[in-house]
Scaffold this motif. Structure first.
Motif, short mmCIF file in Angstrom:
data_model
loop_
_atom_site.label_atom_id
_atom_site.label_comp_id
_atom_site.label_asym_id
_atom_site.label_seq_id
_atom_site.Cartn_x
_atom_site.Cartn_y
_atom_site.Cartn_z
N PHE A 23 -44.85 -10.35 43.05
CA PHE A 23 -44.56 -9.76 41.73
C PHE A 23 -43.96 -8.37 41.88
O PHE A 23 -44.68 -7.72 42.59
CB PHE A 23 -45.71 -9.95 40.79
CG PHE A 23 -45.60 -9.37 39.53
CD1 PHE A 23 -44.18 -9.54 38.71
CD2 PHE A 23 -46.68 -8.77 38.89
CE1 PHE A 23 -44.18 -9.26 37.55
CE2 PHE A 23 -46.54 -8.34 37.43
CZ PHE A 23 -45.14 -8.70 36.91
N ASP A 24 -42.84 -8.02 41.71
CA ASP A 24 -42.25 -6.74 41.80
C ASP A 24 -42.22 -6.09 40.24
O ASP A 24 -41.52 -6.50 39.28
CB ASP A 24 -40.44 -7.04 42.09
CG ASP A 24 -40.14 -5.38 42.79
OD1 ASP A 24 -40.37 -4.76 42.33
OD2 ASP A 24 -38.77 -5.82 43.30
N LEU A 25 -42.87 -4.87 40.32
CA LEU A 25 -43.09 -4.04 39.10
C LEU A 25 -41.91 -3.16 38.78
O LEU A 25 -41.81 -2.67 37.80
CB LEU A 25 -44.21 -3.31 39.32
CG LEU A 25 -45.40 -4.16 39.50
CD1 LEU A 25 -46.83 -3.23 39.31
CD2 LEU A 25 -45.89 -5.02 38.07
N ARG A 53 -48.25 -10.44 46.83
CA ARG A 53 -47.74 -9.37 47.06
C ARG A 53 -47.46 -8.95 45.80
O ARG A 53 -46.54 -9.34 45.28
CB ARG A 53 -46.89 -9.38 48.23
CG ARG A 53 -46.36 -7.83 48.50
CD ARG A 53 -45.51 -7.89 49.88
NE ARG A 53 -44.28 -8.85 49.71
CZ ARG A 53 -43.11 -8.56 49.80
NH1 ARG A 53 -42.49 -7.53 50.14
NH2 ARG A 53 -42.17 -9.43 49.69
N ILE A 54 -47.92 -7.57 45.58
CA ILE A 54 -47.52 -6.94 44.31
C ILE A 54 -46.76 -5.75 44.67
O ILE A 54 -47.36 -4.84 45.60
CB ILE A 54 -48.75 -6.67 43.35
CG1 ILE A 54 -49.44 -7.62 43.12
CG2 ILE A 54 -48.04 -5.67 42.28
CD1 ILE A 54 -50.70 -7.46 42.18
N ILE A 55 -45.54 -5.66 44.45
CA ILE A 55 -44.60 -4.44 44.75
C ILE A 55 -44.54 -3.47 43.70
O ILE A 55 -44.30 -3.75 42.85
CB ILE A 55 -43.09 -4.94 45.05
CG1 ILE A 55 -43.18 -5.99 46.21
CG2 ILE A 55 -42.15 -3.81 45.42
CD1 ILE A 55 -41.87 -6.67 46.30
N TRP A 90 -47.01 1.07 52.18
CA TRP A 90 -47.90 1.55 51.12
C TRP A 90 -47.01 1.38 49.57
O TRP A 90 -47.77 1.65 48.70
CB TRP A 90 -48.23 2.80 51.23
CG TRP A 90 -47.41 3.81 51.57
CD1 TRP A 90 -46.82 4.37 52.63
CD2 TRP A 90 -46.90 4.82 50.56
NE1 TRP A 90 -45.91 5.25 52.62
CE2 TRP A 90 -46.02 5.92 51.20
CE3 TRP A 90 -46.96 4.94 49.21
CZ2 TRP A 90 -45.18 6.66 50.75
CZ3 TRP A 90 -46.22 6.10 48.62
CH2 TRP A 90 -45.19 6.83 49.38
N GLY A 91 -46.14 0.70 49.62
CA GLY A 91 -45.02 0.40 48.43
C GLY A 91 -45.57 -0.82 47.88
O GLY A 91 -45.14 -1.27 46.91
#
Length: 98
Positions: A23-25, A53-55, A90-91
């Motif tokens: 999921f890319d925020l 994985r949350i971006i 860390w991103g």
């Protein structure tokens, strides 16, 4: 795969976002991040996904802290940590669900 609905900053029609293991925020307006992450986690859990994985991006860490606060209080989150360098460092945050 069905989509999850989130508010659309450009009008009144909902935006459909796919529910997958990433999921890319970056495309989510800051005011909607909390709700979007909560709904994403609930739907991912409902679908039986276990590794996510949350971006959230690197920036100054505001989105990262928002995401981690949500993860810390979500009962079905088993663990979370920074992604390895090749997956965003860390991103991005890797999440394990129960």
């Amino acid at each position: 795969m069905a989509d999850e609905t989130f508010s659309n900053p450009f009008g009144t029609e909902p935006v459909q976002l796919p529910v997958a293991d990433v999921f890319d925020l970056h495309s989510v307006p800051a005011k909607d991040v909390r709700g979007a992450v909560e709904e994403y986690l609930a739907e991912a859990h409902r679908r039986g996904l276990q590794a996510l994985r949350i971006i959230h991006g690197r920036g100054i860490g505001v989105q990262r802290e928002t995401v981690r606060a949500i993860l810390a209080r979500t009962s079905f989150v088993e663990s979370y940590r920074d992604a390895p360098a090749e997956a965003g460092g860390w991103g991005a945050t890797l999440v394990s669900l129960r």
